[in-house]
Design an enzyme around this catalytic site. Structure first.
Site, PDB file in Angstrom:
ATOM      1  N   CYS A   1       6.381  -2.582   6.513  1.00  0.00           N
ATOM      2  CA  CYS A   1       4.975  -2.941   6.280  1.00  0.00           C
ATOM      3  C   CYS A   1       4.427  -1.953   5.247  1.00  0.00           C
ATOM      4  O   CYS A   1       5.175  -1.110   4.722  1.00  0.00           O
ATOM      5  CB  CYS A   1       4.206  -2.860   7.599  1.00  0.00           C
ATOM      6  SG  CYS A   1       2.567  -3.607   7.527  1.00  0.00           S
TER       7      CYS A   1
ATOM      8  N   HIS B   1       5.766   2.474  11.260  1.00  0.00           N
ATOM      9  CA  HIS B   1       4.845   2.799  12.344  1.00  0.00           C
ATOM     10  C   HIS B   1       5.152   4.155  12.944  1.00  0.00           C
ATOM     11  O   HIS B   1       4.414   4.655  13.782  1.00  0.00           O
ATOM     12  CB  HIS B   1       4.889   1.718  13.420  1.00  0.00           C
ATOM     13  CG  HIS B   1       4.498   0.375  12.877  1.00  0.00           C
ATOM     14  ND1 HIS B   1       5.417  -0.508  12.378  1.00  0.00           N
ATOM     15  CD2 HIS B   1       3.286  -0.194  12.710  1.00  0.00           C
ATOM     16  CE1 HIS B   1       4.790  -1.586  11.931  1.00  0.00           C
ATOM     17  NE2 HIS B   1       3.502  -1.417  12.121  1.00  0.00           N
TER      18      HIS B   1
ATOM     19  N   SER C   1       0.825  -1.200   0.000  1.00  0.00           N
ATOM     20  CA  SER C   1       0.000   0.000   0.000  1.00  0.00           C
ATOM     21  C   SER C   1       0.864   1.257   0.000  1.00  0.00           C
ATOM     22  O   SER C   1       1.985   1.260   0.521  1.00  0.00           O
ATOM     23  CB  SER C   1      -0.928  -0.001   1.216  1.00  0.00           C
ATOM     24  OG  SER C   1      -0.188  -0.109   2.390  1.00  0.00           O
TER      25      SER C   1
ATOM     26  N   CYS D   1     -11.876  -0.368  16.826  1.00  0.00           N
ATOM     27  CA  CYS D   1     -12.729  -1.534  16.637  1.00  0.00           C
ATOM     28  C   CYS D   1     -12.471  -2.128  15.267  1.00  0.00           C
ATOM     29  O   CYS D   1     -12.020  -1.440  14.365  1.00  0.00           O
ATOM     30  CB  CYS D   1     -14.196  -1.137  16.695  1.00  0.00           C
ATOM     31  SG  CYS D   1     -14.643  -0.340  18.224  1.00  0.00           S
TER      32      CYS D   1
HETATM   33  N1  GLN Z   1       0.010  -5.451   1.468  1.00  0.00           N
HETATM   34  C1  GLN Z   1      -0.478  -4.894   2.666  1.00  0.00           C
HETATM   35  C2  GLN Z   1      -0.157  -3.402   2.729  1.00  0.00           C
HETATM   36  O1  GLN Z   1       0.855  -3.020   2.230  1.00  0.00           O
HETATM   37  C3  GLN Z   1       0.087  -5.600   3.860  1.00  0.00           C
HETATM   38  C4  GLN Z   1      -0.526  -5.121   5.139  1.00  0.00           C
HETATM   39  C5  GLN Z   1      -0.065  -5.876   6.371  1.00  0.00           C
HETATM   40  O2  GLN Z   1       0.966  -6.472   6.411  1.00  0.00           O
HETATM   41  N2  GLN Z   1      -0.825  -5.867   7.413  1.00  0.00           N
HETATM   42  O3  GLN Z   1      -0.880  -2.611   3.272  1.00  0.00           O
HETATM   43 ZN    ZN Z   2       2.768  -5.779   7.435  1.00  0.00          ZN
END
Ligand code: GLN
Ligand code: ZN
Length: 772
Positions: free
Chosen positions: A733, A701, A440, A523
């Site tokens: 991520c 994060h 993403s 939630c």
């Molecule tokens: N492909 C997802 C993203 O990039 C992976 C999300 C995740 O690992 N929770 O948002």
């Molecule tokens: Zn992730």
């Protein structure tokens, strides 16, 4: 008389009233009195619903403005050092400070919040108590007292709920070298004091939750339970020891013999133990059977419950049998009656918190006045079950046949990684330390708005697709400009990684208000898997085709893996988890085949929930890991050797599951490491993880922009354990929660870090990569 009781009610509110009130308060848009009034109102409403359902002992103290473990810390006077500056704040503000690390009071500095982690095998996160050997405790019964008085004022019989002392210590983290059990002697008297207070307030029973009894407890923790309850049972209110989330297993005798007045067990997950417990529970104890599933949304099979309960009632006697949900109802949505948009058939198959309490009431009537007295309820339950069993949607013969027909080799790639890697390298022509991202890109306000308006029918399909394509084009252009190697389309069309696919697959349903608390005001609305899962049309192909058409670089498609698709949903209870996962895997296998035909050479299957699917008991791990890994391989192994399969997982404890992860046989795994300073690579080194790894070098994060040098340092660290030609460079991520101003410089720096690594490691690595 048989007693019905409840272990805990969802606190967020049927319309997430608590979420709204909390967020207003944190933003400074309301005052504490208003927030407290919302809390009182929710408690009052929830109690009166429980009363309407005929619940005799209502839980008190199950309500929380943020988290029940945090509340317990404050009730026990546990205040870690860094929060001392807030000690004289109002208790509610103090709790928020500990939970969030910041305060509305500008004089309080920002500090690291308490750590958060998963509550047993649920998707709820609790705040981890921090203790030291010097820890002192002090009982503060005020919260419980207030709530007891509220309940009594309504004419109810309050049953205060406390997290028991041994589970409290077990879930806590020592901030020094001490062992939590060294604090037991200091802690038990505080509980004694609390029990006395509660007795004085008129509580006849107190529910002490010791959910750790459903895990494999080391002997010293077993004896701690003995020690603690030997001392607690003396005087004061009667103790109902509550365990849930699983069987008692080898701890059954211990649980039965603890000197308490009653024992609650999870009779859904622990169904196999119920008859033994009925036969052997000591005469002086009541037994509470949690026969209504508190972890899922399905209506109970009332006949089966009666079959269990009738012998229990006759052998225990009506006074010693209590009825309850299996566990606190925190993990299910509040009220099915709000789901007016659901297909009526499906509606009839389900029960949320309020409906579950009504089921309890029916069971009690059936036991007291005979089955004839609940003939209508039994009939309805039977009809719902038949309709579920016979519905075409729950039994798709073709899906069943396909799963049965899976051959052993259907989960194997054509060749081993060593043979695949050079083929993939020839096709993709990637440099050493290739750069990629997790999928993403920032979900801007425009993206969210257009997606929402399209859903509501306020934006046409053409306009929606045009906006998404513009976004994809922007993301591709950006990645090309900064020189990334394997590009992604940015996932603008996805609101949630499970929902996006669930909505396109048969067998998944979505609710409008089926919210379940995840932590604090957060939630989630888990989808419901009610039927056989299959894919009727391609889900991602057009977007990916478009993305690939814009660039000569390889673009990577993104899918959510079978375990995550299962784990983050309410699953059907009439099929083993493994079978559901396999159906999802086959649907993904079809999607992957279509992606491959559409010319997509790199496909990522995300499994962020792979680890959290682990059962509470070690003895069940192997079985789980085996089918979980197999479902991933079934999904991904239909492709040719030249197609590169990636997976992604975002947590850092891999040590105990590293073999299972290797057995996924993904060509590349991208993982979270930036925050743990590459520590987790130890696991990958030790087991000499055979394939390629992308240890996240950019902590998404945090809003911080990582420096080139620090990423180079992380990569150097990684390169000491993993051969350079098997390392990738990527963030931790997905980037969807970040904004472009953060992402732009961070990814640019990441590409620079990769280039720096290339120049440092070039010759050796290049040779190995091309198989020379
Ligand atoms: N492909 C997802 C993203 O990039 C992976 C999300 C995740 O690992 N929770 O948002
Ligand atoms: Zn992730």
């Amino acid at each position: 008389m048989i007693t019905t009781h409840n272990l805990g009610f969802p606190r967020i509110g049927a319309r997430r009233e608590l979420k709204t009130a909390l967020e207003h308060y944190w933003r400074g848009d309301s005052n504490r009195e208003e927030l407290e009034a919302t809390g009182r109102e929710l408690r009052r409403r929830h109690w009166s619903w429980q009363r309407e359902a005929g619940i005799e002992q209502v839980p008190v103290g199950d309500f929380s403005f943020y988290d029940h473990v945090l509340d317990m810390m404050l009730t026990l006077g546990v205040l870690p050092q860094r929060f001392h500056a807030a000690a004289s704040e109002d208790p509610l503000d103090l709790a928020f400070y500990m939970a969030r690390g910041r305060s509305r009071n500008a004089r309080l500095p920002d500090v690291p919040a308490l750590e958060m982690t998963k509550w047993f095998d649920t998707n709820y996160h609790y705040l981890v108590p921090e203790l030291t050997l010097q820890q002192t405790f002090a009982a503060d019964p005020s919260r419980l007292q207030t709530e007891i008085r509220e309940a009594r004022a309504m004419g109810l019989q309050p049953k205060p709920v406390l997290l028991g002392p041994v589970s409290f210590l077990y879930l806590a983290k020592m901030k020094d070298d001490g062992e939590p059990l060294e604090l037991l002697d200091r802690l038990v008297p505080i509980y004694q004091e609390l029990l006395e207070w509660l007795g004085d307030e008129g509580a006849g029973w107190v529910q002490m939750d010791e959910p750790i009894l459903a895990t494999d407890l080391p002997v010293e923790w077993q004896s701690a339970l003995q020690t603690a309850y030997d001392r607690l049972h003396r005087g004061g209110p009667r103790i109902l020891l509550a365990t849930y989330f699983g069987t008692l297993g080898s701890q059954r005798d211990l649980a039965m013999e603890l000197p308490v007045a009653g024992l609650h067990v999870d009779a859904v997950r622990g169904a196999s133990e119920v008859s033994t417990l009925i036969a052997r529970v000591p005469q002086d104890k009541i037994l509470s059977l949690g026969v209504i599933d508190g972890r899922n949304v399905w209506a109970a099979d009332l006949e089966a419950c009666m079959d269990t309960l009738e012998p229990a009632a006759s052998s225990l006697g009506a006074d010693r049998l209590w009825l309850a949900p299996s566990c606190p109802l925190l993990h299910v949505p509040v009220d099915l009656e709000q789901e007016t948009g659901l297909d009526t058939k499906l509606h009839g198959w389900m029960a949320f918190a309020r409906q579950k309490l009504a089921e309890l009431a029916a069971l009690k009537r059936g036991l007291t006045a005979g089955r004839a007295a609940i003939a209508a309820e039994l009939e309805r339950s039977r009809r719902a079950r038949n309709s579920r069993q016979n519905a075409a949607r729950t039994h798709q013969p073709l899906v069943r046949k396909r799963v049965e027909a899976l051959a052993p080799h259907d989960d194997c790639r054509g060749s081993a990684y060593e043979q695949r890697a050079p083929l993939q390298q020839r096709a993709l022509n990637l440099p050493l330390f290739p750069t990629t991202s997790i999928g993403s890109f920032p979900q801007t306000r425009t993206i969210r708005r257009v997606r929402r308006d399209y859903r509501r029918g306020e934006v046409s399909r053409e306009d929606y697709e045009r906006t998404m394509r513009q976004e994809i084009a922007r993301v591709i252009r950006f990645q090309e400009t900064i020189g990334m190697d394997v590009l992604v389309h940015g996932e603008p069309e996805r609101n949630d990684m499970v929902e996006y696919f669930g909505e396109q697959l048969d067998g998944y349903a979505f609710t409008r208000h089926g919210w379940v608390q995840s932590y604090g005001s957060r939630c989630v609305k888990p989808p419901i898997i009610y039927g056989d899962v299959q894919r009727s049309t391609p889900m991602t192909i057009e977007w990916m085709r478009y993305a690939q058409s814009l660039t000569d670089k390889p673009t990577k498609a993104m899918l959510t893996g079978p375990v995550t698709m299962l784990q983050w949903a309410f699953e059907r209870d009439d099929l083993p988890r493994e079978a559901i996962a396999m159906q999802i895997a086959l649907a993904l296998r079809d999607e992957i085949a279509d992606l491959e035909s559409a010319g997509i050479g790199v496909i990522q299957v995300d499994e962020p929930a792979f680890r959290e699917g682990l059962p509470l008991r070690r003895g069940e791990w192997n079985d789980y890991l085996e089918w979980a890994a197999r479902s991933f391989r079934v999904a991904t192994s239909g492709v040719s050797d030249v197609t590169q399969i990636h997976t992604h997982m975002c947590y850092s404890e891999f040590n105990d599951i590293i073999d299972a992860i290797a057995s996924l046989d993904a060509d590349v795994i991208t993982i979270e490491t930036a925050r743990s300073d590459m520590e987790l690579l130890d696991a990958f080194e030790r087991s000499t993880y055979p394939n390629e790894i992308g240890p996240g070098v950019y902590d998404i994060h945090s809003p911080r922009i990582p420096q080139v040098e620090e990423m180079v340092a992380l990569l150097e660290k990684a390169a000491r354990g993993v051969p350079a030609e098997r390392l990738w460079v990527n963030p931790d991520c997905g980037l969807k929660t970040r904004n472009w101003d953060e992402v732009r410089p961070s990814l640019e720096a990441m590409v620079h870090a990769a280039r720096e690594m290339r120049s440092r490691h070039s010759e050796a690595g290049q040779k190995a990569r091309s198989g020379a």
